[in-house]
Design a protein around this motif. Structure first.
Motif, mmCIF file in Angstrom:
data_model
loop_
_atom_site.group_PDB
_atom_site.id
_atom_site.type_symbol
_atom_site.label_atom_id
_atom_site.label_comp_id
_atom_site.label_asym_id
_atom_site.label_seq_id
_atom_site.Cartn_x
_atom_site.Cartn_y
_atom_site.Cartn_z
ATOM 1 N N LYS A 5 19.664 -6.550 27.422
ATOM 2 C CA LYS A 5 19.442 -7.445 28.558
ATOM 3 C C LYS A 5 20.470 -8.564 28.495
ATOM 4 O O LYS A 5 20.776 -9.061 27.414
ATOM 5 C CB LYS A 5 18.029 -8.024 28.452
ATOM 6 C CG LYS A 5 17.433 -8.394 29.780
ATOM 7 C CD LYS A 5 15.940 -8.668 29.608
ATOM 8 C CE LYS A 5 15.354 -8.994 30.961
ATOM 9 N NZ LYS A 5 13.908 -8.882 30.999
ATOM 10 N N LYS A 6 20.998 -8.938 29.650
ATOM 11 C CA LYS A 6 22.014 -9.977 29.697
ATOM 12 C C LYS A 6 21.333 -11.342 29.814
ATOM 13 O O LYS A 6 20.450 -11.525 30.657
ATOM 14 C CB LYS A 6 22.913 -9.756 30.908
ATOM 15 C CG LYS A 6 24.231 -10.503 30.854
ATOM 16 C CD LYS A 6 25.078 -10.095 32.071
ATOM 17 C CE LYS A 6 26.524 -10.513 31.913
ATOM 18 N NZ LYS A 6 27.365 -9.944 32.978
ATOM 19 N N HIS A 7 21.752 -12.266 28.957
ATOM 20 C CA HIS A 7 21.187 -13.616 29.006
ATOM 21 C C HIS A 7 22.104 -14.535 29.803
ATOM 22 O O HIS A 7 23.205 -14.163 30.190
ATOM 23 C CB HIS A 7 20.986 -14.147 27.585
ATOM 24 C CG HIS A 7 19.800 -13.536 26.895
ATOM 25 N ND1 HIS A 7 19.344 -13.955 25.678
ATOM 26 C CD2 HIS A 7 18.984 -12.518 27.265
ATOM 27 C CE1 HIS A 7 18.299 -13.232 25.322
ATOM 28 N NE2 HIS A 7 18.062 -12.353 26.265
ATOM 29 N N THR A 47 20.720 1.450 27.182
ATOM 30 C CA THR A 47 19.955 1.241 28.412
ATOM 31 C C THR A 47 19.981 -0.232 28.800
ATOM 32 O O THR A 47 19.619 -1.095 28.005
ATOM 33 C CB THR A 47 18.487 1.670 28.227
ATOM 34 O OG1 THR A 47 18.471 3.043 27.845
ATOM 35 C CG2 THR A 47 17.695 1.490 29.519
ATOM 36 N N SER A 48 20.421 -0.491 30.001
ATOM 37 C CA SER A 48 20.371 -1.857 30.501
ATOM 38 C C SER A 48 19.005 -2.111 31.128
ATOM 39 O O SER A 48 18.631 -1.480 32.118
ATOM 40 C CB SER A 48 21.457 -2.064 31.559
ATOM 41 O OG SER A 48 21.119 -3.202 32.328
ATOM 42 N N MET A 49 18.250 -3.033 30.511
ATOM 43 C CA MET A 49 16.925 -3.362 31.049
ATOM 44 C C MET A 49 17.058 -4.021 32.413
ATOM 45 O O MET A 49 16.170 -3.936 33.252
ATOM 46 C CB MET A 49 16.184 -4.327 30.112
ATOM 47 C CG MET A 49 16.074 -3.896 28.666
ATOM 48 S SD MET A 49 15.210 -2.338 28.441
ATOM 49 C CE MET A 49 13.628 -2.745 29.166
ATOM 50 N N ASP A 50 18.186 -4.711 32.597
ATOM 51 C CA ASP A 50 18.405 -5.386 33.879
ATOM 52 C C ASP A 50 18.577 -4.385 35.016
ATOM 53 O O ASP A 50 18.224 -4.643 36.151
ATOM 54 C CB ASP A 50 19.668 -6.261 33.812
ATOM 55 C CG ASP A 50 19.494 -7.421 32.858
ATOM 56 O OD1 ASP A 50 18.331 -7.755 32.557
ATOM 57 O OD2 ASP A 50 20.499 -7.977 32.406
ATOM 58 N N GLY A 103 15.704 1.158 36.657
ATOM 59 C CA GLY A 103 14.803 1.203 37.807
ATOM 60 C C GLY A 103 15.348 0.519 39.052
ATOM 61 O O GLY A 103 14.759 0.620 40.130
ATOM 62 N N SER A 104 16.506 -0.158 38.910
ATOM 63 C CA SER A 104 17.025 -0.920 40.053
ATOM 64 C C SER A 104 17.774 -0.058 41.060
ATOM 65 O O SER A 104 17.856 -0.377 42.231
ATOM 66 C CB SER A 104 17.997 -2.005 39.554
ATOM 67 O OG SER A 104 19.225 -1.395 39.160
ATOM 68 N N LYS A 105 18.335 1.038 40.562
ATOM 69 C CA LYS A 105 19.198 1.898 41.383
ATOM 70 C C LYS A 105 20.387 1.138 41.960
ATOM 71 O O LYS A 105 20.881 1.451 43.030
ATOM 72 C CB LYS A 105 18.390 2.573 42.493
ATOM 73 C CG LYS A 105 17.350 3.530 41.935
ATOM 74 C CD LYS A 105 16.589 4.236 43.020
ATOM 75 C CE LYS A 105 15.414 5.007 42.412
ATOM 76 N NZ LYS A 105 14.495 5.462 43.424
ATOM 77 N N ASN A 106 20.799 0.100 41.248
ATOM 78 C CA ASN A 106 21.939 -0.702 41.703
ATOM 79 C C ASN A 106 23.225 -0.400 40.949
ATOM 80 O O ASN A 106 24.189 -1.146 41.046
ATOM 81 C CB ASN A 106 21.627 -2.196 41.539
ATOM 82 C CG ASN A 106 20.650 -2.674 42.581
ATOM 83 O OD1 ASN A 106 20.612 -2.133 43.697
ATOM 84 N ND2 ASN A 106 19.836 -3.650 42.241
ATOM 85 N N GLY A 107 23.202 0.641 40.179
ATOM 86 C CA GLY A 107 24.399 0.971 39.404
ATOM 87 C C GLY A 107 24.200 0.652 37.932
ATOM 88 O O GLY A 107 23.354 -0.165 37.573
ATOM 89 N N ASN A 142 10.691 -2.612 21.396
ATOM 90 C CA ASN A 142 9.394 -2.178 21.918
ATOM 91 C C ASN A 142 9.431 -1.890 23.419
ATOM 92 O O ASN A 142 8.631 -2.437 24.190
ATOM 93 C CB ASN A 142 8.299 -3.212 21.598
ATOM 94 C CG ASN A 142 8.096 -3.368 20.103
ATOM 95 O OD1 ASN A 142 8.728 -4.221 19.474
ATOM 96 N ND2 ASN A 142 7.276 -2.515 19.522
ATOM 97 N N GLY A 143 10.386 -1.077 23.809
ATOM 98 C CA GLY A 143 10.486 -0.701 25.214
ATOM 99 C C GLY A 143 10.870 -1.868 26.101
ATOM 100 O O GLY A 143 10.500 -1.910 27.278
ATOM 101 N N GLY A 144 11.581 -2.834 25.539
ATOM 102 C CA GLY A 144 12.075 -3.945 26.350
ATOM 103 C C GLY A 144 11.142 -5.140 26.403
ATOM 104 O O GLY A 144 11.407 -6.127 27.080
ATOM 105 N N ARG A 145 10.042 -5.079 25.661
ATOM 106 C CA ARG A 145 9.060 -6.163 25.733
ATOM 107 C C ARG A 145 9.372 -7.315 24.781
ATOM 108 O O ARG A 145 8.935 -8.438 25.007
ATOM 109 C CB ARG A 145 7.645 -5.631 25.444
ATOM 110 C CG ARG A 145 7.113 -4.702 26.527
ATOM 111 C CD ARG A 145 5.645 -4.362 26.288
ATOM 112 N NE ARG A 145 5.438 -3.576 25.077
ATOM 113 C CZ ARG A 145 5.533 -2.252 25.037
ATOM 114 N NH1 ARG A 145 5.847 -1.569 26.113
ATOM 115 N NH2 ARG A 145 5.320 -1.617 23.913
#
Lengths: 196, 250
Positions: free
Chosen positions: B132-134, B172-175, B178-182, B144-147
């Motif tokens: 995830k990008k900060h 995997t990018s959490m950001d 599911g976004s379908k934004n690339g 833990n699955g991104g939690r």
């Protein structure tokens, strides 16, 4: 048909066993010389490091068993490399069935990642092993070392340079790719071997 | 020429595929074996199965599923989810898995990667990293699955994982997931240039263009789940598109 898979210390042979089961064959996984030499076909799989694998084979006299085989014999991946003359992987003297040397991909020369992982095509196909397999068919590869080209080359691939993706000498065949994981092309190659 | 890989991912819960599927031609869209077999027929290059309820009691159920999958499909597949020991991995490889992926357990005890690579070879050890990008512009590792957040930079963990013996990175990018934004081009590209092993991009693939974008320079493979399950993109169509764009595909 009795098919023996040589059991030794190199990697995951389960995939090979299951691939044969998919084709309706129940192979025997064994390191017993008598059992290996009494089978109709022998498969020599392997993923791992060359010098420790050769040492293991010698300690159990499996090197002699392999050299004495007269039935159709198929080495896969590391199995094929161990059937060559010499491997650059820890400067290992191999079985010498194939007159090729095994070299390491030099990432500075090929400008590609090593190991090669994924689907690459095979061409200049020769022998009955590739009967019904189209030129440039794709097979699944995982390797950081390769066998050079030579007279015994029966399939070629290119990964920054051309190398032997399959070799043949008399009853001995070797493939660098994993036919057990190469979709229908791989199944066809295994079937061709079983019919050889 | 080595091709870029397209990898559908199936989430498994109690031996069944979760996330909806939209396959009218399957008798049982929840059966991972049937779905896997369909993807293999359609030209998927590999498959990833993530067991999202992996617990010790259920691991035997998973192993028997893996064995059914191995007997049905003839392309490589990776199994992940809750793997934390050499014994876990042996059970899955003996059942017929080709590779396993480790995530949280490897982060908590990095020696696990060395142990797995030493026992089974790097070729079957995939290090899965959820990132995830900060606000500081850096990508950090999540567990833990991104939690659960950590203060470890994603690039540092990827480099360490590879030096310990990981044979591939599944990023995997959490950001983007599911976004379908690339896909996350920046971090995928950074990691891909830093490590010698293949990088599988995951999270955000919504259109064929997204796959083209990430495969063009950066990633060795691209993974997606629901767009395949819901038939928003079929694998043959995606590969045709990529082929026309000069991306080598099988």
């Amino acid at each position: 048909m009795k098919v023996a898979i040589i059991k030794y210390n190199a990697g995951n042979v389960k995939s090979v066993e299951i691939a044969l089961e998919r084709l309706g064959i129940s192979p025997v996984l064994t390191d017993d010389p008598a059992e290996i030499l009494s089978s109709d076909k022998i498969i020599f799989p392997g993923v791992g490091e060359a010098s420790s694998a050769m040492e293991y084979l010698k300690n159990r006299k499996l090197d002699t068993v392999i050299l004495n085989a007269t039935q159709p014999f198929l080495g896969i991946c590391l199995g094929m490399q161990l059937m060559c003359l010499h491997s650059a992987e820890n400067d290992t003297v191999c079985l010498g069935i194939f007159q090729q040397n095994v070299m390491q991909f030099d990432v500075n020369k090929i400008h590609l990642k090593s190991p090669q992982i994924g689907w690459n095509n095979i061409y200049n196909l020769k022998t009955s092993l590739f009967k019904g397999v189209a030129e440039n068919s794709y097979c699944y590869f995982v390797h950081g070392y390769f066998a050079t080209l030579g007279e015994q080359t029966i399939a070629t691939s290119n990964y920054g340079l051309e190398y032997s993706s399959a070799l043949n000498h008399k009853n001995y065949f070797g493939v660098q790719f994993h036919p057990e994981k190469s979709a229908d092309t791989g199944s066809k190659i295994i079937q061709n071997f079983l019919e050889s | 020429m080595l091709t870029k890989r397209i990898i559908p991912c199936l989430d498994i819960k109690d031996g069944r595929t979760v996330k909806g599927t939209n396959f009218v031609n399957l008798r049982d869209a929840g059966d991972p074996v049937e779905l896997a077999s369909l993807y293999a027929t359609e030209g998927a290059d590999e498959l990833v199965f993530l067991d999202i309820t992996a617990t010790n009691e259920k691991r035997k159920t998973l192993a028997s599923l893996v064995n059914r999958i191995a007997h049905k499909i003839n392309i490589p597949f990776t199994v992940g989810g809750g793997i934390s020991s050499v014994d876990d991995v042996r059970l899955l490889l003996d059942a017929g898995a080709d590779k396993i992926s480790v995530n949280t357990a490897a982060f908590k005890r990095p020696e696990l990667i060395n142990e797995l690579a030493g026992s089974f070879g790097s070729q079957c050890v995939v290090l899965a990293i959820d990132a995830k990008k900060h606000d500081d512009g850096e990508w950090y590792v999540y567990l833990n699955g991104g939690r659960v957040a950590t203060d470890k930079k994603c690039i540092d963990w990827a480099v360490e994982g590879v030096s310990r013996g990981a044979g591939e990175i599944l990023l995997t990018s959490m950001d983007h997931d599911g976004s379908k934004n690339g896909f996350a081009i920046d971090i995928t590209s950074q990691i891909s240039s830093l490590v010698s092993v293949p990088v599988i991009a995951s999270g955000g693939g919504g259109t064929p263009e997204h796959f083209f974008e990430v495969l063009q320079h950066h990633a060795d493979a691209a993974l997606a789940a629901s767009i395949f399950h819901f038939k928003e993109i079929s694998i043959p169509d995606l590969k045709d598109f990529l082929r026309k764009k000069q991306i080598p595909v099988r």
